[in-house]
Design an enzyme around this catalytic site. Structure first.
Site, PDB file in Angstrom:
ATOM      1  N   THR A 138      -4.972  19.999  13.597  1.00  0.00           N
ATOM      2  CA  THR A 138      -6.382  19.774  13.310  1.00  0.00           C
ATOM      3  C   THR A 138      -7.274  20.792  14.013  1.00  0.00           C
ATOM      4  OG1 THR A 138      -8.201  18.189  13.669  1.00  0.00           O
ATOM      5  CG2 THR A 138      -6.389  18.113  15.226  1.00  0.00           C
ATOM      6  N   ASP A 139      -8.459  21.018  13.452  1.00  0.00           N
ATOM      7  CA  ASP A 139      -9.416  21.904  14.108  1.00  0.00           C
ATOM      8  C   ASP A 139     -10.002  21.278  15.372  1.00  0.00           C
ATOM      9  OD1 ASP A 139     -10.993  19.959  12.890  1.00  0.00           O
ATOM     10  OD2 ASP A 139     -12.284  21.369  11.810  1.00  0.00           O
ATOM     11  N   GLU A 140      -9.801  19.973  15.551  1.00  0.00           N
ATOM     12  CA  GLU A 140     -10.392  19.308  16.716  1.00  0.00           C
ATOM     13  C   GLU A 140      -9.770  19.756  18.039  1.00  0.00           C
ATOM     14  OE1 GLU A 140     -11.469  15.179  16.455  1.00  0.00           O
ATOM     15  OE2 GLU A 140     -11.189  15.189  14.282  1.00  0.00           O
ATOM     16  N   TYR A 163      -7.491  11.780  20.916  1.00  0.00           N
ATOM     17  CA  TYR A 163      -6.776  12.232  19.723  1.00  0.00           C
ATOM     18  C   TYR A 163      -6.578  13.739  19.740  1.00  0.00           C
ATOM     19  CZ  TYR A 163      -6.430  14.143  15.009  1.00  0.00           C
ATOM     20  OH  TYR A 163      -6.069  14.895  13.917  1.00  0.00           O
ATOM     21  N   LYS A 167      -3.052  16.004  19.978  1.00  0.00           N
ATOM     22  CA  LYS A 167      -2.644  17.003  18.986  1.00  0.00           C
ATOM     23  C   LYS A 167      -2.502  18.377  19.631  1.00  0.00           C
ATOM     24  CE  LYS A 167      -2.018  16.786  15.188  1.00  0.00           C
ATOM     25  NZ  LYS A 167      -0.746  16.560  14.452  1.00  0.00           N
TER      26      LYS A 167
END
Length: 356
Positions: A138-140, A163, A167
């Site tokens: 994810t870009d997060e 989260y 990741k």
């Protein structure tokens, strides 16, 4: 007997939103898929109902953290690639209970990597050279942006939620298994996905389902948080492209070139519903919007620079946000039974006999 003329992929998390869409499209394109999913709350066999009885889809109820199970599936099905979609992914849930995110996203990924490394080491010749492990992230993991700029593959990691941190840790493990052991890995970082089969706790399906139910449409803070929206079918195509043509050990960012504020997204959903299923009282659905207290540590803006994927591999999104959102709203309107079974929990109470 297994048809070795068709590729075989082991897909983890293939009953979830992105994984489910990916599995459906892969089987449609002639790939044999072994689908391993733990069927946590976001895993939904209803999503895979169209594959029932299809010999090219083997569903297995299980956890990526179960190494004997993963090892058995690898030995039995001899996949040409492993694609890891399995993850706990909802930021709000990670704030309330981070331990489950560490267990699945970090420990589970480590166990999966160990089993895959052992399998890959057992391969010979062309099979070993062609094998790939693709990790969907994810870009997060990059944190938050200011009003300008975009995340590139070299952006520093700065996760701001449990989260995102889980990741990021899984990404580092994937990278380490390549650099330490030579495992042929690929990693993708995607922006916010939307489309069919999306669990209705996320912004777009939540807005659709609550609007139709006559409930308030909660928008965090001032609603001006910016996200880059990516139609799930475009994301699936990007993953297939990276798997086929990506350079081993590299990371590829996947974005939809559609930056919008959250309030703009909710208002667009309301406008589409106004046109397709107007309220009986003549008011617009936007009258149901309510601003609510922001969540802790809410990142202000994400945006993806997908130049590497576009220039090196030739991928670009096929759907504008306007078309993708219209298709998404139409899908939800046409699949209210799927939505109802998610909302009342019945999708979790029944198993469809698709498993091995």
């Amino acid at each position: 007997m297994q048809d070795r003329s068709a590729p075989t992929w082991l897909v983890t998390g293939g009953a979830g939103f992105i994984g489910g869409n990916f599995v459906i499209e892969a089987v449609t394109r002639g790939v044999r898929v072994v689908n391993l999913d733990a069927l946590t709350y976001a895993g939904n066999l209803d999503t895979l109902a169209g594959l029932a009885g299809n010999p090219a889809h083997v569903f297995v109820h299980g956890d990526i953290g179960d190494r004997p199970l993963v090892a058995r599936l690898l030995a039995e099905h001899r996949p040409d690639a492993v694609l890891n979609f399995a993850a706990e992914s909802h930021v709000d849930r990670s704030i309330d209970g981070p331990a489950a995110f560490v267990q699945t996203n970090v420990v589970g990924t480590l166990v999966l990597l160990e089993a895959v490394r052992e399998y890959w080491a057992s391969l010979d010749g062309a099979a070993r050279a062609a094998f790939r492990f693709l990790h969907v992230s994810t870009d997060e993991v990059y944190g938050a942006l200011g009003e300008t700029g975009r995340f590139t593959e070299s952006s520093p990691y700065a996760p701001n939620s449990p989260y995102a941190a889980s990741k990021a840790a899984s990404d580092h493990l994937v990278r380490a298994f390549h650099h330490t052991y030579g495992l042929p890995v690929l990693t993708t970082h995607c922006s916010n996905n939307y489309g069919p089969y999306h669990f209705p706790e996320k912004l777009i399906p939540l807005a659709i389902t609550r609007a139709l139910a006559g409930e308030t449409l909660p928008v965090y803070g001032d609603g001006r948080q910016v996200r880059d929206w990516l139609y799930v079918a475009d994301h699936c195509e990007a993953i297939r492209t990276v798997l086929a043509k990506g350079r081993v050990g590299e990371t590829y960012n996947v974005g939809g070139d559609a930056e919008l504020r959250n309030i703009e997204v909710v208002e667009a959903v309301c406008a589409l519903l106004d046109a397709r299923r107007p309220r009986a009282d003549g008011q617009g659905y936007a009258s149901q919007i309510r601003f609510v207290a922001d969540r802790p540590g809410h990142d202000r803006r994400y945006a993806i620079d997908a130049t590497r994927l576009r220039e090196e591999l030739g991928w670009r999104p096929a759907h504008s946000f306007e078309q993708g959102l219209a298709d998404t709203v139409d899908w939800y309107l046409a699949h209210q039974d799927w939505v109802r079974r998610v909302l009342d929990g019945s999708y979790r109470l029944e198993r469809m006999g698709m498993g091995a």
